[in-house]
Write an enzyme that holds these catalytic residues in place. Structure first.
Site: not given
Ligand code: SDX
Length: 428
Positions: A306, A363
């Site tokens: 998140h 989710d």
């Molecule tokens: C919602 O914003 C809100 O409030 C949203 C929400 C709401 O109520 O409106 O809470 C609802 O959208 C919840 C999120 C649902 N999405 C998912 O479950 C999809 C999986 N999650 C990721 O795609 C990610 O965690 C996000 C999109 C939710 C957040 O992305 P960020 O903040 O841009 O984080 P990032 O992509 O910069 O990740 C930081 C690191 C990265 O690794 P490094 O480059 O540092 O090595 O964490 C890793 C990412 O690759 N990472 C994950 C991951 N989420 C982050 N790796 C594997 N699986 C994941 N789920």
């Protein structure tokens, strides 16, 4: 509050610092470009506030979520979704009288214009319900054209808000009936918000729906938990689109489209697809975790991570408890539940996830709950939209009530070609 000082190119610029009611601080850069010629760059708005807001407070490190100051844990347990919608939009818990008026307005607006039923004949049976929902919500501006005007009329807003909150549920249920070839079931005046939705979804002339109080309560909690979440992707979309002075229906349509993305509200459907992949394709939990960590793989552990929560999402914690209750009550034998619990444990003990503070988000468990209710997976994000609608409306209203009212227009840093002259085709 002391100013922040920016030292640049031999000069100092004093930037005001604002502080919120929970002690959050921000540097106000409204005059930065005029004073220094500089803008700021923050791809993905990770550190940029777009507004001041009094609606929702999140402390991502401590896993705190409050609507208008009320903890989400209390609202999910003690409130109803319509009451929470009123709280978010109007800023206070309704009196008995206000609640009765709001409830009656929702009941009176639960039908959609009969001509709108013809839209469904144009959608193929396989149409994704999020595409149907965004289309039908925007079409409300056609059938109810008395919407936003310059002279802000409270009565008009109140009616638009009630129409949306009540009709979104009807449109969702009708899209499900359309997809299974059954006649639509009209809403009833004697059922509460959640029971009416389940009734329109699952009742049929040949098989009356057996309403279960615990299912209704679980749906009520699910919708409350999704009702607002400050300036997330879809809410920021509603604000930005609404800042052009377009009507509320079209602003909400834009929010529905943003929510559909698999990184946002579409994740709940992706979670079930992921769990079914583990169940059906012989994927192991360990393999799933390894794939999620593999930078060369586009696979992500959906339902984890998140932008704001660097702790367990408080909504996920409540949903997990609701899931335990329904599994025990109905003696549910659902392999996906066991796989989800195993996946959560594996991720929570894996250094990659621990280092990046990746925890289950809203989710991760919501899809399994919807599944137990009999809701098809392509409707999970529709349920998210039904829940989030009051938050979108509240944020849109707060923006319109805040003066000076300005259209949103971010800047950029240009990195393209510098000046060059046109070259005729024969000379290229
Ligand atoms: C919602 O914003 C809100 O409030 C949203 C929400 C709401 O109520 O409106 O809470 C609802 O959208 C919840 C999120 C649902 N999405 C998912 O479950 C999809 C999986 N999650 C990721 O795609 C990610 O965690 C996000 C999109 C939710 C957040 O992305 P960020 O903040 O841009 O984080 P990032 O992509 O910069 O990740 C930081 C690191 C990265 O690794 P490094 O480059 O540092 O090595 O964490 C890793 C990412 O690759 N990472 C994950 C991951 N989420 C982050 N790796 C594997 N699986 C994941 N789920």
């Amino acid at each position: 509050m002391k100013d922040a000082i920016l030292r640049y190119d031999g000069r100092e610029y004093a930037l005001p610092v604002v502080e919120g009611s929970e002690g959050e601080r921000a540097v106000d850069i409204a005059n930065l470009r005029n004073d220094s010629g500089l803008i700021t760059l923050d791809v993905g708005y990770q550190n940029t506030g777009s507004c001041k807001s009094a609606i929702t407070f999140i402390d991502g490190d401590r896993g705190i979520l409050r609507y208008r100051g009320y903890p989400i844990e209390e609202l999910a347990e003690l409130s109803t979704f319509p009451e929470t919608a009123f709280l978010l939009i109007y800023g206070h818990l309704p009196s008995r009288e206000e609640r009765a008026v709001f409830s009656q307005r929702l009941t009176e607006n639960s039908m959609i214009h009969e001509e709108m039923l013809r839209f469904f004949d144009g959608f193929p049976l396989t149409a994704h319900p999020m595409a149907i929902l965004s289309t039908m919500v925007n079409a409300l501006a056609v059938y109810y054209p008395r919407y936003f005007t310059d002279d802000w009329e409270v009565a008009t807003f109140d009616l638009m808000a009630a129409r949306l909150i009540s009709k979104i549920r009807t449109i969702a249920a009708y899209s499900y009936k359309h997809s299974i070839g059954e006649p639509v079931v009209y809403p009833r005046h004697d059922l509460n918000y959640c029971a009416n939705f389940l009734y329109m979804m699952f009742n049929s002339p040949v098989k009356p729906y057996d309403m279960d109080e615990d299912i209704v309560k679980a749906l009520n909690a699910l919708l409350i938990l999704h009702a607002d979440h400050e300036q997330n992707c879809s809410t920021s979309t509603v604000r930005l689109v609404g800042s052009s002075m377009v009507n509320l229906y079209s602003s909400i349509c834009a929010g529905i489209c943003a929510l559909w993305g698999p990184l946002h509200g579409g994740a709940n459907q992706q979670v079930i697809d992921m769990l079914e992949g583990i169940r059906d394709q012989g994927l192991t939990v360990r393999k799933c975790i390894e794939q999620a960590k593999d930078k060369n793989s586009r696979f992500r552990l959906f339902g984890f991570g998140h932008r704001v929560y660097k702790n367990y999402d408080p909504r996920a914690r409540i949903l997990k408890d609701k899931l335990d209750l329904l599994v025990r009550k109905f003696n549910v034998k659902e392999p996906l539940v066991d796989i989800a619990l195993e996946l959560e444990q594996a991720a929570l003990t894996d250094d990659y996830f621990i280092e990046r503070k990746l925890y289950p988000n809203v989710d991760f468990y919501s899809g399994i709950l919807y599944r137990i209710m009999g809701i098809p997976s392509d409707m999970y994000t529709v349920l998210f939209a039904i829940g989030r609608l009051p938050g979108w409306i509240a944020q849109w209203k707060e923006m319109h009530d805040t003066l000076p009212f300005r259209i949103g227009r971010p800047r950029q840093v240009y990195t393209g070609e510098t000046l060059r002259s046109y070259v005729p085709i024969d000379a290229r």
